[in-house]
Design an enzyme around this catalytic site. Structure first.
Site, PDB file in Angstrom:
ATOM      1  N   TRP A  60      14.600   8.478   4.896  1.00  0.00           N
ATOM      2  CA  TRP A  60      13.481   7.726   5.226  1.00  0.00           C
ATOM      3  C   TRP A  60      12.224   8.013   4.021  1.00  0.00           C
ATOM      4  CZ3 TRP A  60      14.037   4.137   8.559  1.00  0.00           C
ATOM      5  CH2 TRP A  60      14.811   4.534   9.656  1.00  0.00           C
ATOM      6  N   ARG A 100       0.960  -1.291  -0.110  1.00  0.00           N
ATOM      7  CA  ARG A 100      -0.013   0.183   0.094  1.00  0.00           C
ATOM      8  C   ARG A 100       0.854   1.394   0.055  1.00  0.00           C
ATOM      9  NH1 ARG A 100       0.366   3.705   2.730  1.00  0.00           N
ATOM     10  NH2 ARG A 100       0.192   2.425   4.721  1.00  0.00           N
ATOM     11  N   GLU A 147       3.777   9.717   7.845  1.00  0.00           N
ATOM     12  CA  GLU A 147       2.784  10.489   7.331  1.00  0.00           C
ATOM     13  C   GLU A 147       2.182  11.463   8.490  1.00  0.00           C
ATOM     14  OE1 GLU A 147       1.253  11.131   4.409  1.00  0.00           O
ATOM     15  OE2 GLU A 147       1.850   9.371   3.146  1.00  0.00           O
ATOM     16  N   ALA A 169      -2.495  11.050   1.135  1.00  0.00           N
ATOM     17  CA  ALA A 169      -2.096   9.947   1.463  1.00  0.00           C
ATOM     18  C   ALA A 169      -2.566   9.339   2.710  1.00  0.00           C
ATOM     19  CB  ALA A 169      -0.512  10.094   1.456  1.00  0.00           C
TER      20      ALA A 169
HETATM   21  P1  TGC Z   1       1.285  25.408  10.097  1.00  0.00           P
HETATM   22  O1  TGC Z   1       1.840  26.608  10.344  1.00  0.00           O
HETATM   23  O2  TGC Z   1       0.407  24.702  10.670  1.00  0.00           O
HETATM   24  O3  TGC Z   1       1.019  25.279   8.327  1.00  0.00           O
HETATM   25  C1  TGC Z   1       1.806  25.715   7.303  1.00  0.00           C
HETATM   26  C2  TGC Z   1       0.906  25.967   6.130  1.00  0.00           C
HETATM   27  O4  TGC Z   1       0.339  24.784   5.565  1.00  0.00           O
HETATM   28  C3  TGC Z   1      -1.157  24.924   5.756  1.00  0.00           C
HETATM   29  N1  TGC Z   1      -1.471  23.425   6.180  1.00  0.00           N
HETATM   30  C4  TGC Z   1      -1.765  22.743   5.407  1.00  0.00           C
HETATM   31  N2  TGC Z   1      -2.088  22.538   3.781  1.00  0.00           N
HETATM   32  C5  TGC Z   1      -2.858  21.545   3.360  1.00  0.00           C
HETATM   33  N3  TGC Z   1      -2.897  20.450   4.175  1.00  0.00           N
HETATM   34  C6  TGC Z   1      -2.702  20.219   5.457  1.00  0.00           C
HETATM   35  N4  TGC Z   1      -2.850  19.222   5.968  1.00  0.00           N
HETATM   36  C7  TGC Z   1      -2.132  21.406   6.160  1.00  0.00           C
HETATM   37  N5  TGC Z   1      -1.587  21.600   7.349  1.00  0.00           N
HETATM   38  C8  TGC Z   1      -1.416  22.865   7.398  1.00  0.00           C
HETATM   39  C9  TGC Z   1      -1.309  25.867   6.690  1.00  0.00           C
HETATM   40  O5  TGC Z   1      -2.610  26.403   6.478  1.00  0.00           O
HETATM   41  C10 TGC Z   1      -0.278  26.767   6.472  1.00  0.00           C
HETATM   42  O6  TGC Z   1      -0.390  27.611   5.207  1.00  0.00           O
HETATM   43  P2  TGC Z   1      -0.195  28.945   4.890  1.00  0.00           P
HETATM   44  O7  TGC Z   1      -0.400  29.592   3.689  1.00  0.00           O
HETATM   45  O8  TGC Z   1      -0.722  29.763   6.372  1.00  0.00           O
HETATM   46  O9  TGC Z   1       1.318  29.207   5.191  1.00  0.00           O
HETATM   47  O10 TGC Z   1       2.830  24.386   9.926  1.00  0.00           O
HETATM   48  P3  TGC Z   1       3.774  23.992  11.031  1.00  0.00           P
HETATM   49  O11 TGC Z   1       5.249  24.204  10.554  1.00  0.00           O
HETATM   50  O12 TGC Z   1       3.201  24.460  12.521  1.00  0.00           O
HETATM   51  O13 TGC Z   1       3.432  22.215  11.041  1.00  0.00           O
HETATM   52  C11 TGC Z   1       2.240  21.725  11.426  1.00  0.00           C
HETATM   53  C12 TGC Z   1       2.473  20.226  11.480  1.00  0.00           C
HETATM   54  C13 TGC Z   1       3.390  19.860  12.550  1.00  0.00           C
HETATM   55  C14 TGC Z   1       1.177  19.697  11.483  1.00  0.00           C
HETATM   56  C15 TGC Z   1       2.802  19.727  10.157  1.00  0.00           C
HETATM   57  O14 TGC Z   1       4.332  20.058   9.979  1.00  0.00           O
HETATM   58  C16 TGC Z   1       3.009  18.121  10.191  1.00  0.00           C
HETATM   59  O15 TGC Z   1       2.128  17.718   9.411  1.00  0.00           O
HETATM   60  N6  TGC Z   1       3.994  17.493  10.244  1.00  0.00           N
HETATM   61  C17 TGC Z   1       4.011  15.996  10.306  1.00  0.00           C
HETATM   62  C18 TGC Z   1       5.237  15.701   9.014  1.00  0.00           C
HETATM   63  C19 TGC Z   1       4.627  14.808   8.439  1.00  0.00           C
HETATM   64  O16 TGC Z   1       3.672  14.219   8.232  1.00  0.00           O
HETATM   65  N7  TGC Z   1       5.743  14.321   7.435  1.00  0.00           N
HETATM   66  C20 TGC Z   1       5.260  13.301   6.570  1.00  0.00           C
HETATM   67  C21 TGC Z   1       6.465  12.883   5.424  1.00  0.00           C
HETATM   68  S1  TGC Z   1       6.032  12.007   3.977  1.00  0.00           S
HETATM   69  C22 TGC Z   1       5.707  10.412   4.718  1.00  0.00           C
HETATM   70  O17 TGC Z   1       5.977   9.940   5.861  1.00  0.00           O
HETATM   71  C23 TGC Z   1       5.219   9.499   3.591  1.00  0.00           C
HETATM   72  S2  TGC Z   1       5.427   7.800   3.959  1.00  0.00           S
HETATM   73  C24 TGC Z   1       4.479   7.267   2.881  1.00  0.00           C
HETATM   74  C25 TGC Z   1       4.302   6.041   2.741  1.00  0.00           C
HETATM   75  O18 TGC Z   1       5.509   5.388   2.635  1.00  0.00           O
HETATM   76  O19 TGC Z   1       3.023   5.413   2.703  1.00  0.00           O
HETATM   77  P1  FAD Z   2      10.634  13.099  15.194  1.00  0.00           P
HETATM   78  O1  FAD Z   2      10.070  14.085  14.241  1.00  0.00           O
HETATM   79  O2  FAD Z   2      12.017  13.243  15.613  1.00  0.00           O
HETATM   80  O3  FAD Z   2       9.550  12.532  16.232  1.00  0.00           O
HETATM   81  C1  FAD Z   2      10.148  11.628  17.505  1.00  0.00           C
HETATM   82  C2  FAD Z   2       9.041  11.645  18.496  1.00  0.00           C
HETATM   83  O4  FAD Z   2       8.756  12.790  18.979  1.00  0.00           O
HETATM   84  C3  FAD Z   2       7.692  11.089  18.000  1.00  0.00           C
HETATM   85  O5  FAD Z   2       7.135  10.362  18.998  1.00  0.00           O
HETATM   86  C4  FAD Z   2       6.801  12.351  17.752  1.00  0.00           C
HETATM   87  O6  FAD Z   2       5.564  12.346  17.933  1.00  0.00           O
HETATM   88  C5  FAD Z   2       7.668  13.241  18.874  1.00  0.00           C
HETATM   89  N1  FAD Z   2       7.356  14.702  18.739  1.00  0.00           N
HETATM   90  C6  FAD Z   2       7.894  15.593  17.913  1.00  0.00           C
HETATM   91  N2  FAD Z   2       7.564  16.766  17.607  1.00  0.00           N
HETATM   92  C7  FAD Z   2       6.648  16.889  18.836  1.00  0.00           C
HETATM   93  C8  FAD Z   2       5.823  17.810  19.307  1.00  0.00           C
HETATM   94  N3  FAD Z   2       5.978  19.021  18.927  1.00  0.00           N
HETATM   95  N4  FAD Z   2       5.026  17.544  20.366  1.00  0.00           N
HETATM   96  C9  FAD Z   2       5.086  16.427  20.901  1.00  0.00           C
HETATM   97  N5  FAD Z   2       5.716  15.118  20.488  1.00  0.00           N
HETATM   98  C10 FAD Z   2       6.582  15.487  19.491  1.00  0.00           C
HETATM   99  N6  FAD Z   2       9.245  10.776   4.697  1.00  0.00           N
HETATM  100  C11 FAD Z   2       9.223  11.497   3.510  1.00  0.00           C
HETATM  101  O7  FAD Z   2       9.340  12.458   3.354  1.00  0.00           O
HETATM  102  N7  FAD Z   2       8.887  10.585   2.247  1.00  0.00           N
HETATM  103  C12 FAD Z   2       8.578   9.319   2.581  1.00  0.00           C
HETATM  104  O8  FAD Z   2       8.321   8.356   1.533  1.00  0.00           O
HETATM  105  C13 FAD Z   2       8.848   8.434   3.772  1.00  0.00           C
HETATM  106  N8  FAD Z   2       8.582   7.323   3.887  1.00  0.00           N
HETATM  107  C14 FAD Z   2       8.902   6.788   5.271  1.00  0.00           C
HETATM  108  C15 FAD Z   2       8.976   5.283   5.336  1.00  0.00           C
HETATM  109  C16 FAD Z   2       9.074   4.816   6.655  1.00  0.00           C
HETATM  110  C17 FAD Z   2       9.058   2.940   6.575  1.00  0.00           C
HETATM  111  C18 FAD Z   2       9.289   5.406   7.640  1.00  0.00           C
HETATM  112  C19 FAD Z   2       9.461   4.840   8.984  1.00  0.00           C
HETATM  113  C20 FAD Z   2       9.203   6.948   7.426  1.00  0.00           C
HETATM  114  C21 FAD Z   2       9.003   7.511   6.591  1.00  0.00           C
HETATM  115  N9  FAD Z   2       9.297   8.747   6.208  1.00  0.00           N
HETATM  116  C22 FAD Z   2       8.928   9.357   4.953  1.00  0.00           C
HETATM  117  C23 FAD Z   2       9.429   9.692   7.410  1.00  0.00           C
HETATM  118  C24 FAD Z   2       8.228  10.001   8.277  1.00  0.00           C
HETATM  119  O9  FAD Z   2       7.469  10.873   7.699  1.00  0.00           O
HETATM  120  C25 FAD Z   2       8.838  10.466   9.561  1.00  0.00           C
HETATM  121  O10 FAD Z   2       9.609   9.341  10.386  1.00  0.00           O
HETATM  122  C26 FAD Z   2       7.900  10.923  10.594  1.00  0.00           C
HETATM  123  O11 FAD Z   2       7.375  12.321  10.001  1.00  0.00           O
HETATM  124  C27 FAD Z   2       8.447  11.210  11.961  1.00  0.00           C
HETATM  125  O12 FAD Z   2       9.459  12.109  11.644  1.00  0.00           O
HETATM  126  P2  FAD Z   2      10.874  11.559  12.711  1.00  0.00           P
HETATM  127  O13 FAD Z   2      10.783  10.051  12.454  1.00  0.00           O
HETATM  128  O14 FAD Z   2      12.051  12.602  12.382  1.00  0.00           O
HETATM  129  O15 FAD Z   2      10.468  11.820  14.246  1.00  0.00           O
END
Ligand code: TGC
Ligand code: FAD
Length: 390
Positions: free
Chosen positions: A167, A95, A369, A248
């Site tokens: 990652w 997936r 995510e 996603a």
């Molecule tokens: P914040 O100030 O809240 O927002 C910045 C700007 O972004 C807008 N926004 C969004 N827009 C679209 N969709 C959303 N879900 C949005 N959330 C926020 C927001 O309105 C703002 O826009 P603007 O125009 O005002 O600038 O941003 P922040 O820096 O405080 O961060 C918020 C936080 C922590 C929730 C965000 O950074 C977050 O979601 N962090 C988690 C990172 C994450 O999910 N990483 C994933 C990496 S990719 C991955 O893991 C792929 S795995 C795939 C697989 O293998 O299946």
């Molecule tokens: P960190 O951000 O260092 O977090 C560590 C711990 O601290 C967590 O428990 C978290 O919840 C906690 N924490 C962090 N900030 C706060 C806060 N403000 N308050 C309270 N608790 C907090 N990324 C991509 O871009 N593309 C990909 O395709 C992708 N694929 C992935 C595939 C795998 C198998 C894995 C494991 C990860 C992948 N990722 C990808 C990365 C993934 O999105 C990150 O691992 C994830 O966003 C968390 O970041 P980190 O691992 O650096 O943890």
């Protein structure tokens, strides 16, 4: 052997169209025939089974909602969810590969790309001829992607890209990567980086105990010259990658119901077949408690997610609603996997059953995510109006 049987406790199939059910049956039949028999071996070898790429394309798993004009199947959001559910019932890594291709590579090219970029890349991504990856996370910036340091400079006739992503799903074999990087003013943009560009490498990450049938690696950029036509012109700022994550995360909400259903299905069958103290263990109250709670939680998640699908199709689903469903459903599936493992006793730790594989996979799904706690904070911010991230 894949003995999965359909479970629909609240007759939710009534909410689906005949086309939805056909899409589900087609995906399920293909997965049972082509993926279930090979997935354990792929997991043990820690290899993504690349031979399934054409089949994934044939069931519409690459960009289900991408319009036919761009080579996609042009399906609705519920169909997309159903396909993710079927894939993740077999393996979260499968997936994942599809999620990344669909929501993190095709989606930004479709939504933020130029017409030339759409025509150039989307048909080949839909057919699986090209595989993509998505680079947001960095070694020092996971939950807080706005702190990223990957950057590019305008060199007149091209951009010069430097930095590293970590990652990254699909990175070791991707043909192209959608990479998020800052320009000289610190604004985040998406760039399409293609394999073969000098200075672009994708080393694989080894030693994972989770998501082993999905390839994970780095994206390293050492003075990579990116043609100017590879910048996504339609949207910049952190909202651009976060918009892809919405799509996603929605897929994960559906997908993890598939994992939970598979664990429940296996536990229910095993408990009826396994005899202890002279009767099937399904006859003990403590086993029934586990099974009854599993199907209750699955049913609640199905209803939440179906409603989310309707809202998303109508363009009314908020990011916070998606976060709630992603968080709830991954946690639900992980708890069900742990309970199902117990019902299988010692057999539950072996590869004769998919339970341990699902459980280990879900440890990635609950982190990527957006982690479990980050999604809680997103709900907290939504209901209070106060961000508690920092
Ligand atoms: P914040 O100030 O809240 O927002 C910045 C700007 O972004 C807008 N926004 C969004 N827009 C679209 N969709 C959303 N879900 C949005 N959330 C926020 C927001 O309105 C703002 O826009 P603007 O125009 O005002 O600038 O941003 P922040 O820096 O405080 O961060 C918020 C936080 C922590 C929730 C965000 O950074 C977050 O979601 N962090 C988690 C990172 C994450 O999910 N990483 C994933 C990496 S990719 C991955 O893991 C792929 S795995 C795939 C697989 O293998 O299946
Ligand atoms: P960190 O951000 O260092 O977090 C560590 C711990 O601290 C967590 O428990 C978290 O919840 C906690 N924490 C962090 N900030 C706060 C806060 N403000 N308050 C309270 N608790 C907090 N990324 C991509 O871009 N593309 C990909 O395709 C992708 N694929 C992935 C595939 C795998 C198998 C894995 C494991 C990860 C992948 N990722 C990808 C990365 C993934 O999105 C990150 O691992 C994830 O966003 C968390 O970041 P980190 O691992 O650096 O943890």
């Amino acid at each position: 052997m894949d003995r999965y049987e359909h479970h629909d406790y609240y007759l939710l199939d009534d909410l689906l169209t005949e086309e939805h059910k056909l899409i589900r049956d087609t995906a399920r039949a293909w997965l049972k025939k082509e993926v279930s028999p090979i997935i354990e071996e792929a997991y043990e070898k820690a290899e993504f089974p690349k031979q399934i790429i054409p089949g994934l394309a044939s069931i519409g798993a690459f960009g289900p909602y991408i319009p036919e004009k761009y080579g996609g199947p042009g399906l609705d959001q519920i169909s997309y969810g159903i396909i993710m559910q079927e894939l993740e019932r077999v393996d979260s890594g499968v997936r994942s590969t599809s999620s990344v291709q669909s929501s993190l590579v095709m989606y930004p090219i479709w939504k933020y790309g130029s017409e030339e970029q759409r025509m150039k890349f989307l048909p080949k991504l839909a057919s699986g001829e090209f595989m993509g990856s998505f680079g947001l996370t960095e070694p020092d910036h996971g939950s807080n992607p706005s702190g990223m340091t990957t950057n590019f400079k305008d060199m007149g006739d091209h951009y010069l890209l430097n930095g590293a992503k970590m990652w990254i799903s699909n990175s070791p074999f991707c043909d192209l990567a959608v990479v998020w990087a800052k320009d000289e003013s610190g604004r985040i943009h998406g760039l399409i980086v293609e394999r073969g560009m000098e200075g672009f490498t994708t080393p694989e990450t080894h030693g994972k105990w989770s998501l082993r049938a999905s390839a994970t690696g780095e994206l390293v950029f050492d003075n990579v010259k990116v043609p100017k036509e590879n910048l996504l012109p339609g949207k910049s700022g952190l909202g651009a990658p976060l918009g892809c994550l919405d799509s996603a995360r929605y897929g994960i909400a559906w997908g993890t119901i598939g994992t939970a259903l598979d664990c429940y299905d296996s536990a229910l069958r095993y408990s009826k077949e396994r005899i202890q103290f002279g009767k099937p263990i399904a006859g003990f109250q403590l086993i029934q408690k586990k099974l009854a709670e599993m199907i209750t939680e699955i049913t609640k998640a199905q209803m939440l997610t179906w409603r989310l699908g309707v809202l998303r199709e109508e363009g009314r689903a908020t990011s916070a609603q998606i976060s709630m469903a992603k968080r709830n459903n991954v946690d639900m599936a992980l708890k069900i996997a742990r309970e199902a493992r117990q019902i299988h006793g010692a057999m539950g730790i072996t590869n004769e059953y998919s339970i341990m594989r699902h459980m280990m996979n879900l440890e990635s799904v609950i982190t990527y995510e957006g982690t479990h706690d980050i999604h809680l904070l997103i709900t907290g911010k939504d209901i209070t109006g106060i961000a508690a991230f920092e």
